[in-house]
Structure formats: structure tokens, C-alpha cells
Design a protein around this motif. Sequence first.
Motif, PDB file in Angstrom:
ATOM      1  N   GLY A   5      66.253  54.307  76.535  1.00  0.00           N
ATOM      2  CA  GLY A   5      65.287  55.114  77.529  1.00  0.00           C
ATOM      3  C   GLY A   5      65.951  54.956  78.904  1.00  0.00           C
ATOM      4  O   GLY A   5      66.443  53.986  79.305  1.00  0.00           O
ATOM      5  N   LEU A   6      66.227  56.099  79.480  1.00  0.00           N
ATOM      6  CA  LEU A   6      67.001  56.250  80.990  1.00  0.00           C
ATOM      7  C   LEU A   6      66.081  56.602  81.852  1.00  0.00           C
ATOM      8  O   LEU A   6      65.317  57.572  81.779  1.00  0.00           O
ATOM      9  CB  LEU A   6      68.115  57.393  80.527  1.00  0.00           C
ATOM     10  N   ILE A  16      72.498  63.024  86.286  1.00  0.00           N
ATOM     11  CA  ILE A  16      73.982  62.932  86.161  1.00  0.00           C
ATOM     12  C   ILE A  16      74.287  61.957  84.916  1.00  0.00           C
ATOM     13  O   ILE A  16      75.222  61.939  84.346  1.00  0.00           O
ATOM     14  CB  ILE A  16      74.548  62.038  87.616  1.00  0.00           C
ATOM     15  N   ILE A  17      73.641  60.762  84.903  1.00  0.00           N
ATOM     16  CA  ILE A  17      73.846  59.862  83.834  1.00  0.00           C
ATOM     17  C   ILE A  17      73.670  60.539  82.376  1.00  0.00           C
ATOM     18  O   ILE A  17      74.308  60.220  81.552  1.00  0.00           O
ATOM     19  CB  ILE A  17      73.156  58.568  83.871  1.00  0.00           C
ATOM     20  N   ALA A  18      72.577  61.209  82.526  1.00  0.00           N
ATOM     21  CA  ALA A  18      72.148  62.003  81.286  1.00  0.00           C
ATOM     22  C   ALA A  18      73.212  62.912  80.806  1.00  0.00           C
ATOM     23  O   ALA A  18      73.683  63.030  79.724  1.00  0.00           O
ATOM     24  CB  ALA A  18      71.050  62.864  81.490  1.00  0.00           C
ATOM     25  N   GLY A  25      78.887  62.300  73.882  1.00  0.00           N
ATOM     26  CA  GLY A  25      78.222  62.533  72.468  1.00  0.00           C
ATOM     27  C   GLY A  25      76.919  61.995  72.214  1.00  0.00           C
ATOM     28  O   GLY A  25      76.479  61.929  71.054  1.00  0.00           O
ATOM     29  N   ILE A  26      76.091  61.450  73.171  1.00  0.00           N
ATOM     30  CA  ILE A  26      74.895  60.836  73.090  1.00  0.00           C
ATOM     31  C   ILE A  26      73.838  62.325  73.549  1.00  0.00           C
ATOM     32  O   ILE A  26      73.810  62.610  74.692  1.00  0.00           O
ATOM     33  CB  ILE A  26      74.388  59.967  73.889  1.00  0.00           C
ATOM     34  N   PRO A  27      73.064  62.494  72.532  1.00  0.00           N
ATOM     35  CA  PRO A  27      72.183  63.838  72.991  1.00  0.00           C
ATOM     36  C   PRO A  27      70.973  63.212  73.528  1.00  0.00           C
ATOM     37  O   PRO A  27      70.593  61.989  73.456  1.00  0.00           O
ATOM     38  CB  PRO A  27      71.474  64.070  71.475  1.00  0.00           C
ATOM     39  N   VAL A  28      70.465  63.926  74.552  1.00  0.00           N
ATOM     40  CA  VAL A  28      69.492  63.408  75.661  1.00  0.00           C
ATOM     41  C   VAL A  28      68.272  64.158  75.562  1.00  0.00           C
ATOM     42  O   VAL A  28      68.306  65.502  75.581  1.00  0.00           O
ATOM     43  CB  VAL A  28      69.932  63.125  76.954  1.00  0.00           C
ATOM     44  N   ILE A 105      73.392  56.846  68.341  1.00  0.00           N
ATOM     45  CA  ILE A 105      72.606  56.595  69.710  1.00  0.00           C
ATOM     46  C   ILE A 105      72.028  57.925  70.098  1.00  0.00           C
ATOM     47  O   ILE A 105      72.672  58.876  70.133  1.00  0.00           O
ATOM     48  CB  ILE A 105      73.587  55.980  70.948  1.00  0.00           C
ATOM     49  N   CYS A 106      70.810  57.881  70.568  1.00  0.00           N
ATOM     50  CA  CYS A 106      70.081  59.329  71.394  1.00  0.00           C
ATOM     51  C   CYS A 106      69.250  58.618  72.595  1.00  0.00           C
ATOM     52  O   CYS A 106      69.339  57.514  72.827  1.00  0.00           O
ATOM     53  CB  CYS A 106      69.546  59.911  70.450  1.00  0.00           C
ATOM     54  N   ALA A 107      68.926  59.318  73.293  1.00  0.00           N
ATOM     55  CA  ALA A 107      68.344  58.972  74.651  1.00  0.00           C
ATOM     56  C   ALA A 107      67.193  59.846  75.108  1.00  0.00           C
ATOM     57  O   ALA A 107      67.127  61.137  74.667  1.00  0.00           O
ATOM     58  CB  ALA A 107      69.496  58.735  75.781  1.00  0.00           C
ATOM     59  N   ILE A 108      66.079  59.310  75.951  1.00  0.00           N
ATOM     60  CA  ILE A 108      65.465  60.058  76.268  1.00  0.00           C
ATOM     61  C   ILE A 108      65.294  59.636  78.103  1.00  0.00           C
ATOM     62  O   ILE A 108      65.402  58.628  78.410  1.00  0.00           O
ATOM     63  CB  ILE A 108      63.890  59.638  75.875  1.00  0.00           C
TER      64      ILE A 108
END
Length: 195
Positions: A5-6, A16-18, A25-28, A105-108
Motif C-alpha cells: 500500500g503506497l 513519482i514513487i508509483a 517491474g511492480i504493477p501499480v 510484488i504489486c502495489a496500490i
Amino acid sequence: MIKIGLTGGIGSGKSIIAHLFRLMGIPVYIADEESKKLTASSPVIREQLTTLFGKEMYTSEGINKPLLAHHIFTDPGNLAKVNAIIHPEVAQDFMAWTQKQSTDICAIEAAILFESGFEKFVDKTILVSTPLEVRIQRVMERDQSSREEVLRRVNNQLSDEIKKERSDYVIYNTDQVALIPQTENIINRIRFTIK
């Protein structure tokens, strides 16, 4: 798969971080963008908002944004009601999206990660922390907003102090510390926990 969670207040530099995440290579999943799409397309959201505010909530063009804004800003209780309709749909959409990812890893990215309860759906949280005055100036320039408008938006979010207490990691977006090494270091530490 580890879900990150970002978060960060308005103007903190989350996007910018996303972008750095994507380069690594981390999908957001961008919660704000997806929430707008879902508000326009989800029959569940449409039905509940129409029940709450009336048929004029949607036009042939889609959601009646000025009317929605009017309801939210004239009655603070309405914001909680709207969030209670939209946030569960966004969370469900995010979880379905994670199932389609093939990375470790993936992120929101969500400005209101903690306020919305989205942190329940992630394994690690990262706060992007930026001095308040810098954030205010950025948003004033970006959105052509007055200082008062920006401060009203800032005050609708949790403070960085509270978010820091609830976050696993913090990226400091200041002129003193480079973003790429901080981001890489945190991602490497998170990746280490997978092994």
C-alpha cells in the motif's frame, strides 16, 4: 505475492514513487483513477448513489460530478456515505486485479489508504512524506488552486504523523534525500521477506 500500500498526502509525490515501482517491474493499481472509472461504470455504485441522492445523480454523460460535489460539501455526513458505497467496490476491484498479476510484488497507490481501510488488503505500507509547505505549493501550481482550497483538502486527510505511525516504511521526498535509492532499498527489504 506481496501487496504494498503506497500512500501520502496530496502533493507528496506518490505518483513519482508509483512510476519508480513500474520501472522496477511492480504493477501499480491507482485507486483514485480506478475509483472514478468504477463510479461511472459499476451498477452497484450507480444504484446506491441514485438511491441516496436521486436519479439526477447520473446523466447520459455519466456521473453528475457537480451535483455529487454539492452533496458532499454541503453535508459532511454525505462524504462518509459516498465512501461507504465506493470504497468496498474499489477494494474488491483491487483484489480481483491482484489475481491477474504475475509478479512477486504489486502495489496500490491510495492517498486515503488508511482512511478508506484499504490497508487491510495489503501486506506492507509505504508512506511518501513531504514537508507540508512543499506539498501546498505543488498543489497550488498543479491545480491552479488557492492556498485555502489546498489546505481544506489537506485537512480532509490524516496527518503525516499519524500515517508514519501506521506505515511500515517511509520515503522522504525532500531535496536532501534521493528518491531512487530509498525506493530500491525498501523494495529490496520487502523482497527479502518473500524469500
